[in-house]
Motif scaffolding. Structure first.
Motif, PDB file in Angstrom:
ATOM      1  N   VAL A 129      32.365  44.075  50.804  1.00  0.00           N
ATOM      2  CA  VAL A 129      30.998  44.554  51.045  1.00  0.00           C
ATOM      3  C   VAL A 129      30.986  45.908  51.741  1.00  0.00           C
ATOM      4  N   ARG A 130      32.084  46.234  52.408  1.00  0.00           N
ATOM      5  CA  ARG A 130      32.197  47.569  53.012  1.00  0.00           C
ATOM      6  C   ARG A 130      33.642  47.839  53.389  1.00  0.00           C
ATOM      7  N   THR A 131      33.909  49.127  53.601  1.00  0.00           N
ATOM      8  CA  THR A 131      35.237  49.581  53.991  1.00  0.00           C
ATOM      9  C   THR A 131      35.151  50.148  55.395  1.00  0.00           C
ATOM     10  N   ILE A 132      36.131  49.791  56.218  1.00  0.00           N
ATOM     11  CA  ILE A 132      36.229  50.349  57.565  1.00  0.00           C
ATOM     12  C   ILE A 132      37.526  51.148  57.638  1.00  0.00           C
ATOM     13  N   ASP A 133      37.398  52.451  57.926  1.00  0.00           N
ATOM     14  CA  ASP A 133      38.567  53.317  58.097  1.00  0.00           C
ATOM     15  C   ASP A 133      39.043  53.219  59.536  1.00  0.00           C
ATOM     16  N   VAL A 134      40.341  53.037  59.701  1.00  0.00           N
ATOM     17  CA  VAL A 134      40.950  52.910  61.026  1.00  0.00           C
ATOM     18  C   VAL A 134      42.115  53.883  61.095  1.00  0.00           C
ATOM     19  N   SER A 135      42.216  54.609  62.202  1.00  0.00           N
ATOM     20  CA  SER A 135      43.403  55.440  62.408  1.00  0.00           C
ATOM     21  C   SER A 135      44.166  54.891  63.605  1.00  0.00           C
ATOM     22  N   MET A 136      45.467  55.081  63.572  1.00  0.00           N
ATOM     23  CA  MET A 136      46.323  54.649  64.672  1.00  0.00           C
ATOM     24  C   MET A 136      47.373  55.717  64.876  1.00  0.00           C
ATOM     25  N   GLY A 137      47.677  55.960  66.157  1.00  0.00           N
ATOM     26  CA  GLY A 137      48.603  57.053  66.440  1.00  0.00           C
ATOM     27  C   GLY A 137      49.554  56.741  67.570  1.00  0.00           C
ATOM     28  N   ASP A 138      50.358  57.733  67.883  1.00  0.00           N
ATOM     29  CA  ASP A 138      51.383  57.563  68.907  1.00  0.00           C
ATOM     30  C   ASP A 138      50.819  57.565  70.329  1.00  0.00           C
ATOM     31  N   ASP A 139      49.504  57.758  70.477  1.00  0.00           N
ATOM     32  CA  ASP A 139      48.867  57.581  71.787  1.00  0.00           C
ATOM     33  C   ASP A 139      48.643  56.096  72.068  1.00  0.00           C
ATOM     34  N   MET A 140      49.083  55.244  71.122  1.00  0.00           N
ATOM     35  CA  MET A 140      48.988  53.785  71.212  1.00  0.00           C
ATOM     36  C   MET A 140      47.541  53.313  71.253  1.00  0.00           C
ATOM     37  N   ARG A 141      46.725  53.951  70.430  1.00  0.00           N
ATOM     38  CA  ARG A 141      45.312  53.590  70.338  1.00  0.00           C
ATOM     39  C   ARG A 141      44.881  53.534  68.879  1.00  0.00           C
ATOM     40  N   PHE A 142      43.878  52.700  68.626  1.00  0.00           N
ATOM     41  CA  PHE A 142      43.209  52.623  67.336  1.00  0.00           C
ATOM     42  C   PHE A 142      41.869  53.323  67.456  1.00  0.00           C
ATOM     43  N   LYS A 143      41.433  53.922  66.370  1.00  0.00           N
ATOM     44  CA  LYS A 143      40.087  54.501  66.313  1.00  0.00           C
ATOM     45  C   LYS A 143      39.443  54.007  65.036  1.00  0.00           C
ATOM     46  N   GLY A 200      38.204  51.442  68.238  1.00  0.00           N
ATOM     47  CA  GLY A 200      38.871  50.396  69.005  1.00  0.00           C
ATOM     48  C   GLY A 200      38.081  49.100  69.055  1.00  0.00           C
ATOM     49  N   ARG A 201      36.866  49.151  68.524  1.00  0.00           N
ATOM     50  CA  ARG A 201      35.978  47.983  68.527  1.00  0.00           C
ATOM     51  C   ARG A 201      35.190  47.973  67.213  1.00  0.00           C
ATOM     52  N   MET A 202      35.064  46.800  66.605  1.00  0.00           N
ATOM     53  CA  MET A 202      34.340  46.676  65.340  1.00  0.00           C
ATOM     54  C   MET A 202      33.468  45.437  65.379  1.00  0.00           C
ATOM     55  N   GLU A 203      32.373  45.498  64.618  1.00  0.00           N
ATOM     56  CA  GLU A 203      31.509  44.333  64.455  1.00  0.00           C
ATOM     57  C   GLU A 203      31.332  44.055  62.974  1.00  0.00           C
ATOM     58  N   VAL A 204      31.493  42.792  62.609  1.00  0.00           N
ATOM     59  CA  VAL A 204      31.257  42.350  61.239  1.00  0.00           C
ATOM     60  C   VAL A 204      30.438  41.064  61.304  1.00  0.00           C
ATOM     61  N   ARG A 205      29.856  40.695  60.170  1.00  0.00           N
ATOM     62  CA  ARG A 205      29.081  39.464  60.109  1.00  0.00           C
ATOM     63  C   ARG A 205      29.913  38.381  59.427  1.00  0.00           C
ATOM     64  N   GLU A 206      29.745  37.174  59.889  1.00  0.00           N
ATOM     65  CA  GLU A 206      30.402  36.033  59.267  1.00  0.00           C
ATOM     66  C   GLU A 206      30.065  36.032  57.776  1.00  0.00           C
ATOM     67  N   GLY A 207      31.079  35.861  56.944  1.00  0.00           N
ATOM     68  CA  GLY A 207      30.898  35.856  55.495  1.00  0.00           C
ATOM     69  C   GLY A 207      31.207  37.189  54.833  1.00  0.00           C
ATOM     70  N   GLU A 208      31.372  38.258  55.622  1.00  0.00           N
ATOM     71  CA  GLU A 208      31.678  39.568  55.042  1.00  0.00           C
ATOM     72  C   GLU A 208      33.155  39.673  54.664  1.00  0.00           C
ATOM     73  N   THR A 209      33.381  40.292  53.509  1.00  0.00           N
ATOM     74  CA  THR A 209      34.739  40.665  53.114  1.00  0.00           C
ATOM     75  C   THR A 209      34.854  42.160  53.351  1.00  0.00           C
ATOM     76  N   ILE A 210      35.804  42.522  54.193  1.00  0.00           N
ATOM     77  CA  ILE A 210      35.985  43.909  54.631  1.00  0.00           C
ATOM     78  C   ILE A 210      37.298  44.451  54.092  1.00  0.00           C
ATOM     79  N   ARG A 211      37.253  45.701  53.621  1.00  0.00           N
ATOM     80  CA  ARG A 211      38.486  46.427  53.282  1.00  0.00           C
ATOM     81  C   ARG A 211      38.780  47.333  54.472  1.00  0.00           C
ATOM     82  N   PHE A 212      39.927  47.151  55.089  1.00  0.00           N
ATOM     83  CA  PHE A 212      40.384  48.037  56.157  1.00  0.00           C
ATOM     84  C   PHE A 212      41.360  49.024  55.529  1.00  0.00           C
ATOM     85  N   VAL A 213      41.069  50.306  55.665  1.00  0.00           N
ATOM     86  CA  VAL A 213      42.001  51.351  55.257  1.00  0.00           C
ATOM     87  C   VAL A 213      42.559  51.908  56.555  1.00  0.00           C
ATOM     88  N   VAL A 214      43.848  51.693  56.756  1.00  0.00           N
ATOM     89  CA  VAL A 214      44.490  51.988  58.034  1.00  0.00           C
ATOM     90  C   VAL A 214      45.438  53.171  57.854  1.00  0.00           C
TER      91      VAL A 214
END
Length: 164
Positions: free
Chosen positions: A52-66, A68-82
């Motif tokens: 139903v939607r794609t969430i882009d996530v980046s991760m780096g050597d600063d040991m953090r994700f961007k 860092g917090r996500m909200e989804v609804r029960e029943g959603e199928t999410i594509r994470f592009v990391v």
């Protein structure tokens, strides 16, 4: 002879079992086997046609994700592009806080441990990975990099799944 055959069979069975749990804390090597859809406390592998939607996530050597917090609804199928923007191997692993903490401790003891699950993306520097996940349970879950030392350095984020 029967005793020896039993030992050989037990060893073969154990090797088969270990083979089933021992792929991937590195880059995937072209495994074309179908994804095993096993229900977890945080959901189940999703089908690409149901995204139903794609969430882009980046991760780096600063040991953090961007982000860092996500909200989804029960029943959603999410594509994470990391995307790995760093120079080190990183991963994106979805799970419960307890499961990720347990797994991170194992990774400290056995940094070469390999396995391949549909809720994990192991991403080489400068590359991107993808996970398609169906969040069929409400709750607070997390995503983390469980490479030895990365989780302990704070490479963790939160996924809030709100009830329908």
């Amino acid at each position: 002879m029967l005793k020896f055959s039993g030992i050989v069979l037990a060893c073969v069975a154990l090797m088969g079992y270990m083979g089933n749990i021992a792929f991937a804390h590195g880059e995937k090597k072209g495994n074309t086997a179908p994804v095993v859809k096993e229900q977890t406390a945080w959901g189940i592998a999703g089908h690409a046609s149901k995204v139903v939607r794609t969430i882009d996530v980046s991760m780096g050597d600063d040991m953090r994700f961007k982000p860092g917090r996500m909200e989804v609804r029960e029943g959603e199928t999410i594509r994470f592009v990391v995307r790995n923007t760093g120079a080190l191997l990183h991963e994106f692993v979805i799970g419960t806080p307890a499961e990720n903490a347990r797994h991170a401790e194992l990774m400290l003891k056995f940094p070469g441990m390999e396995h391949d699950e549909p809720y994990m993306a192991h991403v080489a520097p400068g590359k991107a990975g993808e996970i398609v996940w169906l969040f069929n349970k409400a709750g607070e879950f997390e995503f983390a990099c469980l490479m030895a030392g990365h989780f302990q350095a704070g490479m963790v984020g939160t996924i809030t799944v709100t009830a329908k």
